[in-house]
Design a protein around this motif. Structure first.
Motif, PDB file in Angstrom:
ATOM      1  N   ALA A 193       5.430 -47.398  -0.791  1.00  0.00           N
ATOM      2  CA  ALA A 193       4.404 -48.358  -0.387  1.00  0.00           C
ATOM      3  C   ALA A 193       3.021 -47.716  -0.387  1.00  0.00           C
ATOM      4  O   ALA A 193       2.025 -48.364  -0.711  1.00  0.00           O
ATOM      5  N   GLY A 194       2.969 -46.445  -0.046  1.00  0.00           N
ATOM      6  CA  GLY A 194       1.688 -45.745  -0.042  1.00  0.00           C
ATOM      7  C   GLY A 194       1.089 -45.622  -1.432  1.00  0.00           C
ATOM      8  O   GLY A 194      -0.134 -45.650  -1.599  1.00  0.00           O
ATOM      9  N   PHE A 195       1.929 -45.474  -2.440  1.00  0.00           N
ATOM     10  CA  PHE A 195       1.446 -45.436  -3.822  1.00  0.00           C
ATOM     11  C   PHE A 195       1.065 -46.821  -4.315  1.00  0.00           C
ATOM     12  O   PHE A 195       0.180 -46.962  -5.158  1.00  0.00           O
ATOM     13  N   GLY A 196       1.755 -47.828  -3.805  1.00  0.00           N
ATOM     14  CA  GLY A 196       1.447 -49.192  -4.200  1.00  0.00           C
ATOM     15  C   GLY A 196       2.708 -49.955  -4.563  1.00  0.00           C
ATOM     16  O   GLY A 196       3.454 -49.555  -5.445  1.00  0.00           O
ATOM     17  N   ALA A 197       2.965 -51.040  -3.857  1.00  0.00           N
ATOM     18  CA  ALA A 197       4.096 -51.930  -4.133  1.00  0.00           C
ATOM     19  C   ALA A 197       3.786 -53.257  -3.475  1.00  0.00           C
ATOM     20  O   ALA A 197       3.216 -53.295  -2.382  1.00  0.00           O
ATOM     21  N   ASP A 198       4.156 -54.340  -4.145  1.00  0.00           N
ATOM     22  CA  ASP A 198       3.924 -55.656  -3.556  1.00  0.00           C
ATOM     23  C   ASP A 198       4.905 -55.941  -2.428  1.00  0.00           C
ATOM     24  O   ASP A 198       4.582 -56.659  -1.487  1.00  0.00           O
ATOM     25  N   LEU A 199       6.109 -55.382  -2.535  1.00  0.00           N
ATOM     26  CA  LEU A 199       7.141 -55.610  -1.524  1.00  0.00           C
ATOM     27  C   LEU A 199       8.127 -54.466  -1.578  1.00  0.00           C
ATOM     28  O   LEU A 199       8.488 -53.993  -2.657  1.00  0.00           O
ATOM     29  N   VAL A 200       8.554 -53.978  -0.430  1.00  0.00           N
ATOM     30  CA  VAL A 200       9.654 -53.023  -0.339  1.00  0.00           C
ATOM     31  C   VAL A 200      10.714 -53.627   0.576  1.00  0.00           C
ATOM     32  O   VAL A 200      10.396 -54.345   1.519  1.00  0.00           O
ATOM     33  N   VAL A 201      11.979 -53.363   0.271  1.00  0.00           N
ATOM     34  CA  VAL A 201      13.084 -53.993   0.992  1.00  0.00           C
ATOM     35  C   VAL A 201      13.922 -52.916   1.669  1.00  0.00           C
ATOM     36  O   VAL A 201      14.252 -51.898   1.066  1.00  0.00           O
ATOM     37  N   SER A 202      14.287 -53.164   2.910  1.00  0.00           N
ATOM     38  CA  SER A 202      15.076 -52.194   3.675  1.00  0.00           C
ATOM     39  C   SER A 202      16.463 -52.030   3.084  1.00  0.00           C
ATOM     40  O   SER A 202      16.937 -52.854   2.302  1.00  0.00           O
ATOM     41  N   GLU A 203      17.112 -50.953   3.474  1.00  0.00           N
ATOM     42  CA  GLU A 203      18.527 -50.820   3.159  1.00  0.00           C
ATOM     43  C   GLU A 203      19.282 -51.992   3.809  1.00  0.00           C
ATOM     44  O   GLU A 203      18.846 -52.549   4.816  1.00  0.00           O
ATOM     45  N   MET A 204      20.416 -52.325   3.222  1.00  0.00           N
ATOM     46  CA  MET A 204      21.213 -53.447   3.727  1.00  0.00           C
ATOM     47  C   MET A 204      21.613 -53.233   5.187  1.00  0.00           C
ATOM     48  O   MET A 204      22.063 -52.162   5.568  1.00  0.00           O
ATOM     49  N   VAL A 205      21.450 -54.284   5.993  1.00  0.00           N
ATOM     50  CA  VAL A 205      21.841 -54.258   7.401  1.00  0.00           C
ATOM     51  C   VAL A 205      22.966 -55.263   7.602  1.00  0.00           C
ATOM     52  O   VAL A 205      22.820 -56.446   7.283  1.00  0.00           O
ATOM     53  N   ALA A 206      24.105 -54.793   8.112  1.00  0.00           N
ATOM     54  CA  ALA A 206      25.231 -55.688   8.383  1.00  0.00           C
ATOM     55  C   ALA A 206      24.909 -56.528   9.609  1.00  0.00           C
ATOM     56  O   ALA A 206      24.657 -55.996  10.691  1.00  0.00           O
ATOM     57  N   SER A 207      24.903 -57.847   9.445  1.00  0.00           N
ATOM     58  CA  SER A 207      24.480 -58.737  10.527  1.00  0.00           C
ATOM     59  C   SER A 207      25.366 -58.612  11.750  1.00  0.00           C
ATOM     60  O   SER A 207      24.884 -58.597  12.893  1.00  0.00           O
TER      61      SER A 207
END
Length: 337
Positions: free
Chosen positions: A32-46
């Motif tokens: 994100a620091g270099f530049g990205a429109d969106l970053v997504v977390s690792e999968m979280v088991a609900s």
């Protein structure tokens, strides 16, 4: 509610894919620091999220309240997924993504991930439950289908759109392909044609040439990059520059001091995980940096077997010096693989 990137973006969307054990918080912060429109977390088991009260580090891992960050949830029970979505929304999440693409047996065996594509009625009930549970943008990541005989991504994506989903990401393989063969970007076009919301193409995007091909064949509004960032967290910034017609000739070079960047990444992992766990978890990231640098096998082995952070940091400058010339631009302005 709008997605973190502008609706009138003048270039394709460039996002970071969720990858278990890879795109942890230190990695996402770096990308994100270099530049990205969106970053997504690792999968979280609900289910696990609701049963086990997360500690400080686990909450931080979700990237709650970080701009341009999405939290990905996985599960099979609509009520559990909805409650998990409400919980992370209350804690400051900006975007929620529903995992319908993970091919791992331990996930699909529990009727989660891409297994949901085999039971579209359940998948759509779950999407509807999550979308109605929160006021946040909800997105879905899926594959083309379970196998070649059930390529139902377009139908499922249309139902997701009707339920209020704001964006769909499609990996250009079926679940049964796992990561074998090549991603079929042209097949993603059927999903693009079926929807009025943005669709991102995912799979095998490793450089500017493959990004352009994926966009051209799919007609997608953007791309989501996964394994291509391994050892080069600046890749998304390079893709953004290369895909922006307004910045023609103003590309982003590989950072001049990769050893220092890798050292900072390493120290961020140690701070996040603690010295003992961090030393072990960081080895794969260091390995990818060394893969790209062409580090000599004996030096690589010394770093991966090191028992102290000081030893690793002392050896990194020598190990990664070759990376200063990696991924430079070719004569046409495209990025080398």
């Amino acid at each position: 509610m709008s997605l973190p990137f502008s609706d009138d973006l003048k270039r394709p969307v460039v996002a970071l894919a969720p990858m278990a054990g890879i795109t942890d918080l230190p990695m996402r912060d770096l990308v994100a620091g270099f530049g990205a429109d969106l970053v997504v977390s690792e999968m979280v088991a609900s289910g696990e999220l609701l049963c086990n009260r997360p500690g400080t580090r686990e909450k931080a891992e979700l990237g709650l309240e970080r701009a341009a960050t999405s939290v990905q949830l996985a599960g099979r029970d609509p009520q559990v997924m909805a409650e998990a979505a409400r919980q992370i929304a209350d804690q400051g999440a900006r975007v929620i993504d529903i995992n319908m693409g993970c091919p791992a047996k331990k996930v699909t065996g529990g009727l989660s991930g891409s297994a949901l594509m085999r039971v579209p009625d359940l998948a759509l009930r779950m999407i509807d439950a999550v979308a109605n549970a929160v006021d946040l943008p909800v997105t879905v990541k899926m594959r083309l289908g379970w196998d070649d005989d059930s390529l139902n991504a377009a139908d499922l994506a249309r139902g997701a759109q009707n339920a209020g989903v704001r964006m769909v990401v499609v990996h250009g393989r079926t679940r049964c392909q796992f990561y074998k063969g090549s991603a079929d970007w042209a097949a993603i076009a059927r999903v693009v044609d079926a929807l009025d919301i943005p669709v991102l193409a995912n799979g095998d995007i490793i450089d500017l040439a493959s990004a352009r091909d994926a966009l051209a064949l799919s007609g997608a509004a953007g791309i989501m990059v996964g394994r291509g960032i391994q050892g080069q967290p600046w890749l998304l910034a390079q893709l953004i520059a290369g895909l922006d017609e307004n910045r023609e000739g103003q590309g982003v070079d590989t950072p001049a001091d990769v050893p220092a960047l890798a050292a900072a990444h390493y120290e961020a992992m140690l701070d996040f995980y603690g010295p003992d766990l961090g030393l072990r978890v960081a080895r794969k990231q260091l390995g990818w940096y060394m893969d790209r640098a062409g580090t000599a096998p004996d030096l690589r082995g010394r770093i991966l077997r090191a028992r102290t952070a000081i030893e690793v940091l002392d050896l990194l400058p020598e190990a990664l010096d070759a990376s200063r010339t990696a991924n430079t631009k070719d004569q046409d302005g495209d990025l080398a693989a």
